[in-house]
Design a protein around this motif. Structure first.
Motif, PDB file in Angstrom:
ATOM      1  N   GLY A 101      79.624  56.596  89.892  1.00 62.69           N
ATOM      2  CA  GLY A 101      80.394  55.773  88.840  1.00 62.69           C
ATOM      3  C   GLY A 101      79.981  54.200  88.953  1.00 62.69           C
ATOM      4  N   ARG A 102      79.002  54.159  89.510  1.00 64.10           N
ATOM      5  CA  ARG A 102      78.406  52.967  89.614  1.00 64.10           C
ATOM      6  C   ARG A 102      78.405  51.975  88.405  1.00 64.10           C
ATOM      7  N   GLU A 103      77.850  52.702  87.321  1.00 65.62           N
ATOM      8  CA  GLU A 103      78.012  52.093  85.810  1.00 65.62           C
ATOM      9  C   GLU A 103      79.294  51.721  85.419  1.00 65.62           C
ATOM     10  N   ARG A 104      80.401  52.448  85.750  1.00 66.33           N
ATOM     11  CA  ARG A 104      81.619  52.069  85.366  1.00 66.33           C
ATOM     12  C   ARG A 104      82.237  51.195  86.366  1.00 66.33           C
ATOM     13  N   GLU A 105      81.819  50.857  87.395  1.00 62.06           N
ATOM     14  CA  GLU A 105      82.506  49.927  88.417  1.00 62.06           C
ATOM     15  C   GLU A 105      82.564  48.457  87.767  1.00 62.06           C
ATOM     16  N   ARG A 106      81.766  48.166  86.713  1.00 59.17           N
ATOM     17  CA  ARG A 106      82.091  46.708  86.276  1.00 59.17           C
ATOM     18  C   ARG A 106      83.220  46.445  85.505  1.00 59.17           C
ATOM     19  N   TYR A 107      83.864  47.605  84.996  1.00 56.44           N
ATOM     20  CA  TYR A 107      85.023  47.659  84.276  1.00 56.44           C
ATOM     21  C   TYR A 107      86.173  47.660  85.258  1.00 56.44           C
ATOM     22  N   GLY A 108      85.779  47.810  86.608  1.00 53.99           N
ATOM     23  CA  GLY A 108      86.948  47.705  87.703  1.00 53.99           C
ATOM     24  C   GLY A 108      87.715  49.191  87.663  1.00 53.99           C
ATOM     25  N   PRO A 109      88.657  49.149  88.711  1.00 53.94           N
ATOM     26  CA  PRO A 109      89.367  50.382  88.795  1.00 53.94           C
ATOM     27  C   PRO A 109      90.632  50.484  87.466  1.00 53.94           C
ATOM     28  N   ARG A 110      91.124  51.845  87.495  1.00 51.08           N
ATOM     29  CA  ARG A 110      91.916  52.058  86.394  1.00 51.08           C
ATOM     30  C   ARG A 110      93.092  50.979  86.661  1.00 51.08           C
ATOM     31  N   GLN A 111      93.839  50.628  85.347  1.00 55.18           N
ATOM     32  CA  GLN A 111      94.793  49.609  85.146  1.00 55.18           C
ATOM     33  C   GLN A 111      96.111  50.267  84.972  1.00 55.18           C
ATOM     34  N   LEU A 112      96.009  51.388  84.289  1.00 57.35           N
ATOM     35  CA  LEU A 112      97.199  52.113  84.062  1.00 57.35           C
ATOM     36  C   LEU A 112      96.967  53.602  84.358  1.00 57.35           C
ATOM     37  N   ARG A 113      98.283  54.183  84.722  1.00 51.72           N
ATOM     38  CA  ARG A 113      98.322  55.611  84.907  1.00 51.72           C
ATOM     39  C   ARG A 113      97.905  56.565  84.071  1.00 51.72           C
ATOM     40  N   SER A 114      97.812  56.191  82.565  1.00 54.91           N
ATOM     41  CA  SER A 114      97.498  57.024  81.555  1.00 54.91           C
ATOM     42  C   SER A 114      95.977  57.146  81.257  1.00 54.91           C
ATOM     43  N   GLU A 115      95.124  56.251  82.084  1.00 55.94           N
ATOM     44  CA  GLU A 115      93.789  56.073  81.824  1.00 55.94           C
ATOM     45  C   GLU A 115      93.130  57.188  82.288  1.00 55.94           C
ATOM     46  N   LEU A 116      91.983  57.772  81.949  1.00 62.08           N
ATOM     47  CA  LEU A 116      91.438  58.944  82.293  1.00 62.08           C
ATOM     48  C   LEU A 116      90.803  58.672  83.804  1.00 62.08           C
ATOM     49  N   THR A 117      90.719  59.520  84.555  1.00 58.62           N
ATOM     50  CA  THR A 117      89.999  59.511  85.779  1.00 58.62           C
ATOM     51  C   THR A 117      88.789  60.310  85.780  1.00 58.62           C
ATOM     52  N   TYR A 118      87.814  59.948  86.324  1.00 52.37           N
ATOM     53  CA  TYR A 118      86.447  60.708  86.218  1.00 52.37           C
ATOM     54  C   TYR A 118      86.152  61.268  87.847  1.00 52.37           C
ATOM     55  N   ILE A 119      85.606  62.576  87.651  1.00 46.31           N
ATOM     56  CA  ILE A 119      85.362  63.204  89.002  1.00 46.31           C
ATOM     57  C   ILE A 119      83.727  63.458  88.942  1.00 46.31           C
ATOM     58  N   SER A 120      83.070  63.185  90.016  1.00 48.58           N
ATOM     59  CA  SER A 120      81.716  63.475  90.100  1.00 48.58           C
ATOM     60  C   SER A 120      81.332  65.167  89.799  1.00 48.58           C
ATOM     61  N   ALA A 121      80.204  65.165  89.348  1.00 53.90           N
ATOM     62  CA  ALA A 121      79.988  66.525  88.950  1.00 53.90           C
ATOM     63  C   ALA A 121      78.606  66.840  89.894  1.00 53.90           C
TER      64      ALA A 121
END
Length: 157
Positions: A101-121
């Motif tokens: 998730g290094r590429e997504r870190e620039r957007y920071g952690p989830r802000q809302l519970r309704s946001e999608l979570t990502y799991i490493s494959a």
């Protein structure tokens, strides 16, 4: 001349041709009534000479690499193996970065519970270990090739 010396000269010639290209482009046009800082025609002539020498060196280097022995093959074989390992290293490192998730870190952690979570494959730690192993293999091959470069004389044309 040793193979390593020819490789150094080849590098210098590549840089020289790039420098000549910049100078040719900078002096290929000038304002009417003005004169260019350098003679573009002479620079083109200098470029031709440098490229002729570069072509001779590349042919001799390639012939020497095809004849010089390293490990169970030639330097050419070792270069091909190293190049493939570099490609594999780049892909595995990119996969580990994406999976972590290094590429997504620039957007920071989830802000809302309704946001999608990502799991490493992919197993990130195993990929990092694999990338480290590949980097070690690449360094060893490079050292072996460099050693051979100082042992072999450049093959004449």
């Amino acid at each position: 001349m040793k193979l390593a010396e020819a490789l150094a000269e080849r590098g210098e010639l590549v840089q020289r041709t790039e420098h000549l290209k910049v100078r040719i482009l900078a002096n290929s046009r000038h304002q009417e009534g003005e004169s260019p800082a350098e003679d573009a025609g002479q620079l083109l002539s200098d470029l031709d000479g440098a490229l002729d020498r570069l072509e001779v060196l590349i042919r001799r280097i390639n012939r020497t690499n095809s004849a010089a022995q390293v490990r169970d093959g030639t330097v050419t074989d070792a270069l091909a193996h190293r190049d493939v390992l570099r490609i594999k290293h780049k892909v595995i490192t990119a996969a580990a970065d994406a999976a972590s998730g290094r590429e997504r870190e620039r957007y920071g952690p989830r802000q809302l519970r309704s946001e999608l979570t990502y799991i490493s494959a992919l197993p990130v730690s195993e990929l990092r270990v694999s990338a480290d192993d590949l980097a070690t293999k690449i360094r060893r091959i490079d050292l072996e090739i460099q050693s051979v470069n100082w042992e072999y004389d450049l093959i004449e044309e």
